[in-house]
Design a protein around this motif. Structure first.
Motif, PDB file in Angstrom:
ATOM      1  N   ARG A  12      39.760  32.954  47.509  1.00  0.00           N
ATOM      2  CA  ARG A  12      39.276  33.569  46.365  1.00  0.00           C
ATOM      3  C   ARG A  12      40.640  34.820  46.242  1.00  0.00           C
ATOM      4  NH1 ARG A  12      37.089  31.767  41.549  1.00  0.00           N
ATOM      5  NH2 ARG A  12      37.575  29.557  42.501  1.00  0.00           N
ATOM      6  N   TYR A  14      42.232  37.736  43.148  1.00  0.00           N
ATOM      7  CA  TYR A  14      42.180  38.803  42.039  1.00  0.00           C
ATOM      8  C   TYR A  14      43.051  39.870  42.718  1.00  0.00           C
ATOM      9  CZ  TYR A  14      38.013  36.196  40.599  1.00  0.00           C
ATOM     10  OH  TYR A  14      37.121  35.162  40.641  1.00  0.00           O
ATOM     11  N   VAL A  16      44.713  43.019  40.834  1.00  0.00           N
ATOM     12  CA  VAL A  16      44.740  43.448  39.105  1.00  0.00           C
ATOM     13  C   VAL A  16      45.744  44.451  38.877  1.00  0.00           C
ATOM     14  CG1 VAL A  16      43.857  44.976  37.049  1.00  0.00           C
ATOM     15  CG2 VAL A  16      42.708  42.597  38.492  1.00  0.00           C
ATOM     16  N   ASP A  46      44.157  27.297  42.361  1.00  0.00           N
ATOM     17  CA  ASP A  46      43.236  28.367  41.641  1.00  0.00           C
ATOM     18  C   ASP A  46      42.555  29.394  42.591  1.00  0.00           C
ATOM     19  OD1 ASP A  46      42.435  26.800  39.577  1.00  0.00           O
ATOM     20  OD2 ASP A  46      41.255  25.513  40.448  1.00  0.00           O
ATOM     21  N   ASN A  49      44.376  34.827  41.041  1.00  0.00           N
ATOM     22  CA  ASN A  49      43.564  35.214  39.705  1.00  0.00           C
ATOM     23  C   ASN A  49      44.955  36.543  39.865  1.00  0.00           C
ATOM     24  OD1 ASN A  49      42.442  36.855  37.446  1.00  0.00           O
ATOM     25  ND2 ASN A  49      41.036  34.298  37.809  1.00  0.00           N
ATOM     26  N   ARG A  51      46.243  39.543  36.970  1.00  0.00           N
ATOM     27  CA  ARG A  51      45.876  39.804  35.494  1.00  0.00           C
ATOM     28  C   ARG A  51      47.026  40.761  35.419  1.00  0.00           C
ATOM     29  NH1 ARG A  51      40.235  38.699  33.787  1.00  0.00           N
ATOM     30  NH2 ARG A  51      39.802  36.728  34.809  1.00  0.00           N
ATOM     31  N   ARG A  74      49.530  35.477  31.546  1.00  0.00           N
ATOM     32  CA  ARG A  74      48.725  37.090  32.452  1.00  0.00           C
ATOM     33  C   ARG A  74      48.599  38.371  32.207  1.00  0.00           C
ATOM     34  NH1 ARG A  74      49.499  32.425  35.360  1.00  0.00           N
ATOM     35  NH2 ARG A  74      47.980  31.538  36.409  1.00  0.00           N
ATOM     36  N   LEU A  85      35.867  42.589  33.273  1.00  0.00           N
ATOM     37  CA  LEU A  85      36.512  42.183  34.369  1.00  0.00           C
ATOM     38  C   LEU A  85      35.348  42.009  35.301  1.00  0.00           C
ATOM     39  CD1 LEU A  85      39.664  43.388  35.007  1.00  0.00           C
ATOM     40  CD2 LEU A  85      39.248  40.989  35.017  1.00  0.00           C
ATOM     41  N   GLU A  88      33.018  38.802  35.285  1.00  0.00           N
ATOM     42  CA  GLU A  88      33.401  37.445  34.980  1.00  0.00           C
ATOM     43  C   GLU A  88      32.924  37.160  36.178  1.00  0.00           C
ATOM     44  OE1 GLU A  88      37.583  35.544  34.426  1.00  0.00           O
ATOM     45  OE2 GLU A  88      36.874  37.166  32.555  1.00  0.00           O
ATOM     46  N   ILE A  89      33.803  38.361  36.856  1.00  0.00           N
ATOM     47  CA  ILE A  89      33.455  38.227  38.667  1.00  0.00           C
ATOM     48  C   ILE A  89      33.264  37.821  39.230  1.00  0.00           C
ATOM     49  CG2 ILE A  89      34.500  39.387  40.591  1.00  0.00           C
ATOM     50  CD1 ILE A  89      37.620  39.759  39.428  1.00  0.00           C
ATOM     51  N   THR A  92      31.302  34.360  38.178  1.00  0.00           N
ATOM     52  CA  THR A  92      32.447  33.118  39.322  1.00  0.00           C
ATOM     53  C   THR A  92      32.164  33.648  40.294  1.00  0.00           C
ATOM     54  OG1 THR A  92      33.450  33.514  38.072  1.00  0.00           O
ATOM     55  CG2 THR A  92      34.297  32.654  39.305  1.00  0.00           C
ATOM     56  N   ASN A  93      31.385  34.782  40.535  1.00  0.00           N
ATOM     57  CA  ASN A  93      31.502  34.341  42.236  1.00  0.00           C
ATOM     58  C   ASN A  93      29.889  34.778  42.793  1.00  0.00           C
ATOM     59  OD1 ASN A  93      34.169  34.402  44.253  1.00  0.00           O
ATOM     60  ND2 ASN A  93      33.983  36.095  42.229  1.00  0.00           N
TER      61      ASN A  93
END
Length: 134
Positions: A12, A14, A16, A46, A49, A51, A74, A85, A88-89, A92-93
């Motif tokens: 994945r 991400y 930012v 997915d 991601n 932001r 976003r 952040l 959350e990450i 998720t991981n």
């Protein structure tokens, strides 16, 4: 490829992106929209991601163009709440390694480095990397 990272498979991504003015990320917005569209065509929505954080809203109406439709939802006005952040990450991981790559001002880099080393993210290892041009 950076030495030490070759054995890892990217699962994945991400992104930012923080900037003061919308003009600062137009070139990147086109690239992100193109990548987003490609991943949807490959049935991997997915994987990416995104932001986006914008602190100056004077040119916000230009983001309403059709070509930036994938980015509108976003976009957040203001600055990122880094701890939220990372939490959350981290959730998720769990039990994974997450590479953090920062290219930005020293203060932001130090804040991200501190969060990576804080060990508040249970069972997630954040590995900090930075690139500075100052």
């Amino acid at each position: 490829m950076t030495e030490g990272w070759s054995q890892y498979k990217l699962r994945r991504l991400y992104i930012v992106w923080v900037c003061r003015e919308l003009q600062s990320f137009y070139w990147f917005a086109d690239l992100l929209c193109s990548l987003h569209h490609k991943l949807w065509q490959e049935n991997c929505p997915d994987y990416l991601n995104i932001r986006l954080y914008l602190s100056n809203t004077s040119d916000l109406q230009h983001l309403c163009e059709e070509r930036y439709q994938a980015l509108r939802s976003r976009l957040v006005i203001g600055r990122p709440k880094w701890k939220l952040l990372f939490d959350e990450i981290g959730r998720t991981n769990q039990n994974k390694r997450v590479g953090v790559f920062c290219c930005g001002p020293r203060g932001m880099s130090q804040a991200l480095h501190t969060l990576c080393n804080s060990n508040q993210h249970t069972h997630t290892t954040f590995e900090f990397n930075t690139e500075t041009f100052c």
